[in-house]
Scaffold this active site. Structure first.
Site, PDB file in Angstrom:
ATOM      1  N   LYS A 153      -8.063  14.121  -2.527  1.00 18.86           N
ATOM      2  CA  LYS A 153      -8.142  15.431  -1.561  1.00 18.86           C
ATOM      3  C   LYS A 153      -8.577  16.606  -2.447  1.00 18.86           C
ATOM      4  O   LYS A 153      -9.503  17.212  -2.025  1.00 18.86           O
ATOM      5  CB  LYS A 153      -6.835  15.606  -0.765  1.00 18.86           C
ATOM      6  CG  LYS A 153      -6.570  14.512   0.256  1.00 18.86           C
ATOM      7  CD  LYS A 153      -5.422  14.868   0.938  1.00 18.86           C
ATOM      8  CE  LYS A 153      -4.965  13.494   2.017  1.00 18.86           C
ATOM      9  NZ  LYS A 153      -3.738  13.768   2.791  1.00 18.86           N
ATOM     10  N   ASN A 164       7.040   4.642  -7.741  1.00 20.93           N
ATOM     11  CA  ASN A 164       5.858   5.197  -7.475  1.00 20.93           C
ATOM     12  C   ASN A 164       4.936   5.298  -9.006  1.00 20.93           C
ATOM     13  O   ASN A 164       5.052   6.371  -9.748  1.00 20.93           O
ATOM     14  CB  ASN A 164       5.979   6.650  -7.160  1.00 20.93           C
ATOM     15  CG  ASN A 164       6.648   6.881  -5.748  1.00 20.93           C
ATOM     16  OD1 ASN A 164       6.327   6.071  -4.865  1.00 20.93           O
ATOM     17  ND2 ASN A 164       7.795   7.571  -5.672  1.00 20.93           N
ATOM     18  N   GLU A 218      -4.242   3.497  -0.475  1.00 24.41           N
ATOM     19  CA  GLU A 218      -3.870   4.451  -1.771  1.00 24.41           C
ATOM     20  C   GLU A 218      -2.431   5.179  -1.608  1.00 24.41           C
ATOM     21  O   GLU A 218      -1.840   5.275  -0.546  1.00 24.41           O
ATOM     22  CB  GLU A 218      -4.932   5.402  -2.048  1.00 24.41           C
ATOM     23  CG  GLU A 218      -4.817   6.726  -0.937  1.00 24.41           C
ATOM     24  CD  GLU A 218      -5.596   6.151   0.272  1.00 24.41           C
ATOM     25  OE1 GLU A 218      -6.068   4.799   0.393  1.00 24.41           O
ATOM     26  OE2 GLU A 218      -6.176   6.923   1.133  1.00 24.41           O
ATOM     27  N   LYS A 219      -1.744   5.515  -2.680  1.00 19.58           N
ATOM     28  CA  LYS A 219      -0.366   6.039  -2.541  1.00 19.58           C
ATOM     29  C   LYS A 219      -0.573   7.493  -2.918  1.00 19.58           C
ATOM     30  O   LYS A 219      -1.664   8.238  -3.231  1.00 19.58           O
ATOM     31  CB  LYS A 219       0.598   5.285  -3.741  1.00 19.58           C
ATOM     32  CG  LYS A 219       0.499   3.981  -3.462  1.00 19.58           C
ATOM     33  CD  LYS A 219       1.361   3.293  -4.322  1.00 19.58           C
ATOM     34  CE  LYS A 219       2.957   3.043  -3.474  1.00 19.58           C
ATOM     35  NZ  LYS A 219       3.876   2.628  -4.321  1.00 19.58           N
ATOM     36  N   TYR A 244       9.196  -3.312   3.941  1.00 17.50           N
ATOM     37  CA  TYR A 244       8.727  -3.666   2.637  1.00 17.50           C
ATOM     38  C   TYR A 244       9.661  -3.632   1.751  1.00 17.50           C
ATOM     39  O   TYR A 244      10.045  -4.530   0.757  1.00 17.50           O
ATOM     40  CB  TYR A 244       7.509  -2.609   2.307  1.00 17.50           C
ATOM     41  CG  TYR A 244       7.372  -2.244   0.850  1.00 17.50           C
ATOM     42  CD1 TYR A 244       6.307  -3.341   0.403  1.00 17.50           C
ATOM     43  CD2 TYR A 244       7.721  -1.510  -0.080  1.00 17.50           C
ATOM     44  CE1 TYR A 244       5.823  -3.244  -0.832  1.00 17.50           C
ATOM     45  CE2 TYR A 244       7.325  -1.425  -1.365  1.00 17.50           C
ATOM     46  CZ  TYR A 244       6.501  -2.349  -1.796  1.00 17.50           C
ATOM     47  OH  TYR A 244       6.166  -2.247  -3.240  1.00 17.50           O
ATOM     48  N   GLN A 261       9.830  16.730   1.003  1.00 14.94           N
ATOM     49  CA  GLN A 261      10.373  15.555   0.509  1.00 14.94           C
ATOM     50  C   GLN A 261      10.086  15.280  -1.142  1.00 14.94           C
ATOM     51  O   GLN A 261       9.134  15.751  -1.661  1.00 14.94           O
ATOM     52  CB  GLN A 261       9.760  14.326   1.181  1.00 14.94           C
ATOM     53  CG  GLN A 261       8.339  14.194   1.244  1.00 14.94           C
ATOM     54  CD  GLN A 261       7.475  14.854   1.924  1.00 14.94           C
ATOM     55  OE1 GLN A 261       7.564  15.912   2.542  1.00 14.94           O
ATOM     56  NE2 GLN A 261       6.245  14.272   2.458  1.00 14.94           N
ATOM     57  N   GLY A 309       0.868  -1.102   0.182  1.00 17.64           N
ATOM     58  CA  GLY A 309      -0.039  -0.077   0.118  1.00 17.64           C
ATOM     59  C   GLY A 309       0.991   1.143  -0.024  1.00 17.64           C
ATOM     60  O   GLY A 309       2.078   1.093  -0.110  1.00 17.64           O
TER      61      GLY A 309
HETATM   62  P1  NAD Z   1      -1.804  -3.747  -5.803  1.00 17.25           P
HETATM   63  O1  NAD Z   1      -1.854  -4.091  -4.209  1.00 17.25           O
HETATM   64  O2  NAD Z   1      -2.931  -3.134  -6.213  1.00 17.25           O
HETATM   65  O3  NAD Z   1      -1.579  -5.271  -6.311  1.00 17.25           O
HETATM   66  C1  NAD Z   1      -1.211  -6.451  -5.726  1.00 17.25           C
HETATM   67  C2  NAD Z   1      -2.002  -7.563  -5.875  1.00 17.25           C
HETATM   68  O4  NAD Z   1      -1.427  -8.654  -5.150  1.00 17.25           O
HETATM   69  C3  NAD Z   1      -3.435  -7.262  -5.091  1.00 17.25           C
HETATM   70  O5  NAD Z   1      -4.400  -7.214  -5.875  1.00 17.25           O
HETATM   71  C4  NAD Z   1      -3.390  -8.130  -3.998  1.00 17.25           C
HETATM   72  O6  NAD Z   1      -5.138  -8.617  -4.009  1.00 17.25           O
HETATM   73  C5  NAD Z   1      -2.594  -9.290  -4.455  1.00 17.25           C
HETATM   74  N1  NAD Z   1      -2.188 -10.406  -3.606  1.00 17.25           N
HETATM   75  C6  NAD Z   1      -1.629  -9.845  -2.517  1.00 17.25           C
HETATM   76  N2  NAD Z   1      -1.311 -10.803  -1.782  1.00 17.25           N
HETATM   77  C7  NAD Z   1      -1.744 -12.074  -2.350  1.00 17.25           C
HETATM   78  C8  NAD Z   1      -2.010 -13.553  -2.017  1.00 17.25           C
HETATM   79  N3  NAD Z   1      -1.545 -14.008  -0.959  1.00 17.25           N
HETATM   80  N4  NAD Z   1      -2.477 -14.115  -3.060  1.00 17.25           N
HETATM   81  C9  NAD Z   1      -2.716 -13.590  -4.319  1.00 17.25           C
HETATM   82  N5  NAD Z   1      -3.003 -12.595  -4.462  1.00 17.25           N
HETATM   83  C10 NAD Z   1      -2.440 -11.655  -3.563  1.00 17.25           C
HETATM   84  O7  NAD Z   1      -0.402  -3.178  -5.857  1.00 17.25           O
HETATM   85  P2  NAD Z   1       0.349  -2.544  -7.326  1.00 17.25           P
HETATM   86  O8  NAD Z   1       0.482  -1.040  -7.151  1.00 17.25           O
HETATM   87  O9  NAD Z   1      -0.452  -3.060  -8.572  1.00 17.25           O
HETATM   88  O10 NAD Z   1       1.815  -3.406  -7.168  1.00 17.25           O
HETATM   89  C11 NAD Z   1       1.935  -4.392  -8.114  1.00 17.25           C
HETATM   90  C12 NAD Z   1       3.344  -4.905  -7.518  1.00 17.25           C
HETATM   91  O11 NAD Z   1       4.457  -3.871  -8.007  1.00 17.25           O
HETATM   92  C13 NAD Z   1       3.572  -5.243  -6.203  1.00 17.25           C
HETATM   93  O12 NAD Z   1       4.517  -6.171  -6.052  1.00 17.25           O
HETATM   94  C14 NAD Z   1       4.313  -3.941  -5.665  1.00 17.25           C
HETATM   95  O13 NAD Z   1       4.843  -3.966  -4.438  1.00 17.25           O
HETATM   96  C15 NAD Z   1       5.109  -3.595  -6.563  1.00 17.25           C
HETATM   97  N6  NAD Z   1       5.515  -2.177  -6.602  1.00 17.25           N
HETATM   98  C16 NAD Z   1       4.489  -1.145  -7.042  1.00 17.25           C
HETATM   99  C17 NAD Z   1       4.538   0.278  -6.948  1.00 17.25           C
HETATM  100  C18 NAD Z   1       3.527   1.266  -7.101  1.00 17.25           C
HETATM  101  O14 NAD Z   1       4.098   2.457  -6.984  1.00 17.25           O
HETATM  102  N7  NAD Z   1       2.361   0.782  -7.353  1.00 17.25           N
HETATM  103  C19 NAD Z   1       5.969   0.553  -6.632  1.00 17.25           C
HETATM  104  C20 NAD Z   1       6.883  -0.293  -6.487  1.00 17.25           C
HETATM  105  C21 NAD Z   1       6.834  -1.740  -6.510  1.00 17.25           C
END
Ligand code: NAD
Length: 325
Positions: free
Chosen positions: A200, A178, A191-192, A149, A218, A76
């Site tokens: 907002k 991001n 949400e990020k 994380y 930041q 998140g």
């Molecule tokens: P998101 O939370 O929308 O997607 C992650 C999905 O994984 C979710 O739908 C969640 O339900 C699913 N999930 C979690 N645990 C699970 C489990 N045990 N079994 C099955 N499904 C599971 O996040 P996102 O923004 O789409 O991010 C996707 C990937 O990219 C993640 O690994 C995140 O760490 C990485 N990431 C995202 C960002 C960003 O800015 N959004 C930045 C850096 C890394």
């Protein structure tokens, strides 16, 4: 026809990735704990299951797959990752998904896997100065991420690299910086920053004030999800097997970012900086390696990208108002 599995296909980036793979003619299976919040699912097969369970993973990782994209993670925004309240879940749940998926890929002899790491794995000591953060790929060690994380991401990067080394699996690892855009979580606590700021501003009356966490100085950079997916696909098609940044180099302070969104909204809105989970003081993608290896760089400015996102979040806010009337 190529066959792909998208783990976390019900999530934000996963949903966009599935759409892109379908456009390219793939057959796609998605697995997630939940369906996509906004109905953004183009998968041929969508399985609601928990990847922490090795029996589930045995069933969903099949021999006929050409590629696996592992995006499932317990994650998140700052309100979820930096409070400390969710640390054991973050480490336990995400590590289990990675351990299970990778081991099954080995057993089923799937050739290629993509792993979504994060810029949060970079050491805190290089991100103290908001004007000069250092996030080149080779600055990862000595490791000192500022969140659990980030530590889990670093552990899992290394895990994937060991499977490449010991079992010949082709591994592609991106460190996302991001990622934001339409069809992403915009309220509820996970949400990020880009979505939270858009929400907002969309919710506030003209002349009102929004709260922004931290002193607002930041810095970060932000990348539209379509550009991210383009980077992922290029990485997957390439021979490059080391972790690489996928982000934007257009760094901005959080207060200036909020002002940009306010300007797009056409409203007069003041900013009040308040105490809140903030993360490192500065972070920016360093795109030298990805430019050199893949010829990839973002095509849109931050303003163009956030405008698309603001318009989408404004629509969601207005829909919600109609429902609650
Ligand atoms: P998101 O939370 O929308 O997607 C992650 C999905 O994984 C979710 O739908 C969640 O339900 C699913 N999930 C979690 N645990 C699970 C489990 N045990 N079994 C099955 N499904 C599971 O996040 P996102 O923004 O789409 O991010 C996707 C990937 O990219 C993640 O690994 C995140 O760490 C990485 N990431 C995202 C960002 C960003 O800015 N959004 C930045 C850096 C890394």
């Amino acid at each position: 026809m190529k066959k792909a599995l998208v783990c976390g296909g019900g999530g934000f980036i996963g949903g966009h990735l599935v759409s892109r793979l379908k456009e390219e003619g793939y057959w796609v299976r998605s697995v997630d704990l939940k369906e996509n919040e906004f109905g953004n699912d183009k998968s041929d097969e969508f399985i609601i299951s928990d990847l922490r369970d090795p029996k589930v993973v045995q069933d969903v990782v099949t021999e006929d797959l050409d590629e696996v994209y592992q995006l499932a993670a317990d994650m998140g925004g700052a309100g979820f990752v930096f409070t400390g309240d969710n640390d054991s879940d973050i480490m336990h749940n995400s590590a289990l998904c990675n351990l299970n998926v990778l081991e099954e890929i080995r057993k089923k002899r799937v050739k290629k896997v993509f792993y979504s790491s994060s810029a949060c794995m970079y050491p805190e000591y290089n991100q103290m100065d908001p004007d000069n953060p250092k996030c080149s790929e080779d600055s990862a060690y000595p490791a000192a991420p500022d969140s659990e994380y980030g530590w889990e991401k670093l552990f899992s990067e290394r895990l994937y690299l060991t499977y490449a080394r010991n079992h010949g699996i082709e591994v592609r690892i991106a460190r996302f910086h991001n990622i934001f855009g339409p069809l992403g979580t915009w309220d509820g606590g996970r949400e990020k920053a880009p979505a939270a700021l858009c929400r907002k501003v969309a919710q506030i009356e003209d002349g009102g004030t929004i709260e922004v966490w931290g002193d607002g100085k930041q810095t970060r950079s932000f990348l539209l999800v379509d550009e991210c997916v383009e980077g992922v696909r290029r990485l997957m098609e390439s021979n490059f097997s080391e972790p690489v940044n996928i982000g934007s180099e257009e760094m901005i302070s959080i207060n200036d970012f909020a002002k940009m969104i306010i300007d797009i909204s056409g409203k007069t809105v003041s900013i009040k900086n308040i105490e809140g989970p903030r993360g490192v003081m500065g972070r920016n993608s360093d795109n030298r390696l990805i430019k050199e290896k893949l010829g990839w760089e973002p095509q849109m400015t931050l303003r163009e990208s956030i405008e698309i996102t603001y318009r989408w979040i404004l629509e969601q806010v207005e829909k919600q108002k109609l429902i609650s009337v």
